[in-house]
Design a protein around this motif. Sequence first.
Motif, PDB file in Angstrom:
ATOM      1  N   ARG A  17     104.961  53.849  33.735  1.00  0.00           N
ATOM      2  CA  ARG A  17     104.059  54.656  33.770  1.00  0.00           C
ATOM      3  C   ARG A  17     104.086  55.889  34.666  1.00  0.00           C
ATOM      4  NH1 ARG A  17      98.226  51.596  33.463  1.00  0.00           N
ATOM      5  NH2 ARG A  17      99.340  50.583  35.181  1.00  0.00           N
ATOM      6  N   VAL A  18     103.722  57.013  34.414  1.00  0.00           N
ATOM      7  CA  VAL A  18     103.952  58.096  35.168  1.00  0.00           C
ATOM      8  C   VAL A  18     102.697  58.846  35.761  1.00  0.00           C
ATOM      9  CG1 VAL A  18     104.997  60.548  35.559  1.00  0.00           C
ATOM     10  CG2 VAL A  18     106.086  58.985  34.172  1.00  0.00           C
ATOM     11  N   LEU A  19     102.489  58.894  37.089  1.00  0.00           N
ATOM     12  CA  LEU A  19     101.339  59.669  37.453  1.00  0.00           C
ATOM     13  C   LEU A  19     101.277  61.314  37.375  1.00  0.00           C
ATOM     14  CD1 LEU A  19      98.648  59.429  39.384  1.00  0.00           C
ATOM     15  CD2 LEU A  19     100.005  59.801  41.176  1.00  0.00           C
ATOM     16  N   VAL A  20     100.141  61.826  36.846  1.00  0.00           N
ATOM     17  CA  VAL A  20     100.169  63.136  36.769  1.00  0.00           C
ATOM     18  C   VAL A  20      98.795  63.518  37.502  1.00  0.00           C
ATOM     19  CG1 VAL A  20     101.409  63.448  34.562  1.00  0.00           C
ATOM     20  CG2 VAL A  20      99.091  63.287  34.543  1.00  0.00           C
ATOM     21  N   GLY A  21      98.580  64.907  37.968  1.00  0.00           N
ATOM     22  CA  GLY A  21      97.464  65.076  38.618  1.00  0.00           C
ATOM     23  C   GLY A  21      97.225  66.731  38.648  1.00  0.00           C
ATOM     24  N   ASP A  22      96.005  66.864  38.486  1.00  0.00           N
ATOM     25  CA  ASP A  22      95.639  68.405  38.373  1.00  0.00           C
ATOM     26  C   ASP A  22      94.716  68.865  39.631  1.00  0.00           C
ATOM     27  OD1 ASP A  22      95.042  70.916  37.633  1.00  0.00           O
ATOM     28  OD2 ASP A  22      93.507  70.491  36.057  1.00  0.00           O
ATOM     29  N   ILE A  23      95.100  69.418  40.663  1.00  0.00           N
ATOM     30  CA  ILE A  23      94.241  69.353  41.799  1.00  0.00           C
ATOM     31  C   ILE A  23      93.884  70.752  42.393  1.00  0.00           C
ATOM     32  CG2 ILE A  23      94.295  68.533  44.295  1.00  0.00           C
ATOM     33  CD1 ILE A  23      96.442  66.693  43.456  1.00  0.00           C
ATOM     34  N   GLY A  24      92.776  71.064  42.261  1.00  0.00           N
ATOM     35  CA  GLY A  24      92.016  72.467  42.639  1.00  0.00           C
ATOM     36  C   GLY A  24      91.143  72.280  44.039  1.00  0.00           C
ATOM     37  N   ALA A 319      88.968  72.404  26.044  1.00  0.00           N
ATOM     38  CA  ALA A 319      89.442  71.069  26.280  1.00  0.00           C
ATOM     39  C   ALA A 319      89.087  70.599  27.772  1.00  0.00           C
ATOM     40  CB  ALA A 319      90.995  70.979  26.346  1.00  0.00           C
ATOM     41  N   GLU A 320      89.073  69.276  28.229  1.00  0.00           N
ATOM     42  CA  GLU A 320      88.364  68.653  29.396  1.00  0.00           C
ATOM     43  C   GLU A 320      89.511  68.578  30.229  1.00  0.00           C
ATOM     44  OE1 GLU A 320      86.470  64.958  28.721  1.00  0.00           O
ATOM     45  OE2 GLU A 320      85.007  65.950  27.477  1.00  0.00           O
ATOM     46  N   ASN A 321      90.839  68.348  29.905  1.00  0.00           N
ATOM     47  CA  ASN A 321      91.957  68.112  30.918  1.00  0.00           C
ATOM     48  C   ASN A 321      93.131  68.703  30.454  1.00  0.00           C
ATOM     49  OD1 ASN A 321      90.462  66.001  32.796  1.00  0.00           O
ATOM     50  ND2 ASN A 321      90.290  65.117  30.494  1.00  0.00           N
ATOM     51  N   PRO A 322      93.338  70.033  30.180  1.00  0.00           N
ATOM     52  CA  PRO A 322      94.430  70.929  30.068  1.00  0.00           C
ATOM     53  C   PRO A 322      95.498  70.913  31.028  1.00  0.00           C
ATOM     54  CG  PRO A 322      92.658  72.455  30.368  1.00  0.00           C
ATOM     55  CD  PRO A 322      91.937  70.913  30.265  1.00  0.00           C
ATOM     56  N   GLY A 323      95.037  70.819  32.143  1.00  0.00           N
ATOM     57  CA  GLY A 323      95.992  70.929  33.325  1.00  0.00           C
ATOM     58  C   GLY A 323      96.670  69.651  33.522  1.00  0.00           C
ATOM     59  N   LEU A 324      96.148  68.268  33.050  1.00  0.00           N
ATOM     60  CA  LEU A 324      96.643  67.098  33.065  1.00  0.00           C
ATOM     61  C   LEU A 324      97.866  67.038  31.914  1.00  0.00           C
ATOM     62  CD1 LEU A 324      93.947  64.662  33.847  1.00  0.00           C
ATOM     63  CD2 LEU A 324      95.742  65.044  35.249  1.00  0.00           C
TER      64      LEU A 324
END
Length: 338
Positions: A17-24, A319-324
């Motif tokens: 599994r790969v970790l992805v993040g969207d951090i603002g 969409a709720e999580n387009p950055g992810l």
Amino acid sequence: MTRAVSSSGVTAVQGERVLVGDIGGTNARFALVKPGTVELTNIVTLATADFPGIEAAIHCYAEQVGASGIYRACLALACPVDGDDIDMTNNHWLFRRQQLMNHLGLKQLKLVNDFTAMALGMLHLQPHELLDVHRGDSGLYSAERAARLVIGPGTGLGVSGLMPVRDGWVPLSGEGGHVSFAPTNAEESAILQGLQKRYARVSVERILSGQGLLELYQVMADIEGLAAVCRSPVAITAQAQADEHSLGRRALNRFFAILGAVTGDQALTLGARGGVYVCGGILPRVHDLFLASGFHAAMVNKGRFAQYLADVPVWLCLAENPGLLGAAAALDNDEVRG
């Protein structure tokens, strides 16, 4: 155990599994994905203010979802991502790329601008996650093969684009939210003068963001000689929805109009005949008022190029999580450096 080499040159393990993040500036969103997919699982949102730095937030996330054995990650960050030193624009987090990679025991760490990821995310949305703002008529400039603009206000103002290439799309990374604010009428000139009392330079992000909405509201209260009773962007949008004659409604409508003018400028600069995606954390919560506002009229109010922009389709991203999604798509995309 089956192994494969990703396009990044990093050996991927089947089942890994790969970790992805969207951090603002306000929130850090994390998820896990299977390599080579954009299928998000274990989505968690953390408040950046609750953590001293990115390492602590990632460790908290991993503990919450019981994640272990993560060796690859792609993080979308609301700041420039060149070099080893990363300093978040709208929150207190700063870190060094290599140190974070070593600390987390990663084989690969890819860092991309948050709106680069947002742009890629637009390519993976379902039809119900896009709301038509203006259908447009691209004519010979087919929406399938022309540049597209991605823009959206949240904690800051993000701007990116998608350029068509032979085998797909290349996202553009930039800082278009920090261009100078240019008033289009007397009221906006007065607003600029009010903001110049607070800042030596007024960028469009000083208005087109959560904090910017609050400051716009306060400056308009000063201009009109009214009490600024709302103390937060949430309070302003609540007042705007409750009372069409309120200062909150006027401030929000002015916010939409300025966003429209800036969107038109950015679309002209990019040549975005393929369409405009409007996204970010603010607009979906007030999409009814946004659709009824002067956004599109301001966007196309460009003199001789009014028809040029009137032909451009515009969509609002719900969409709720387009950055992810975009971070997942960026990981093995050779066109995206990170």
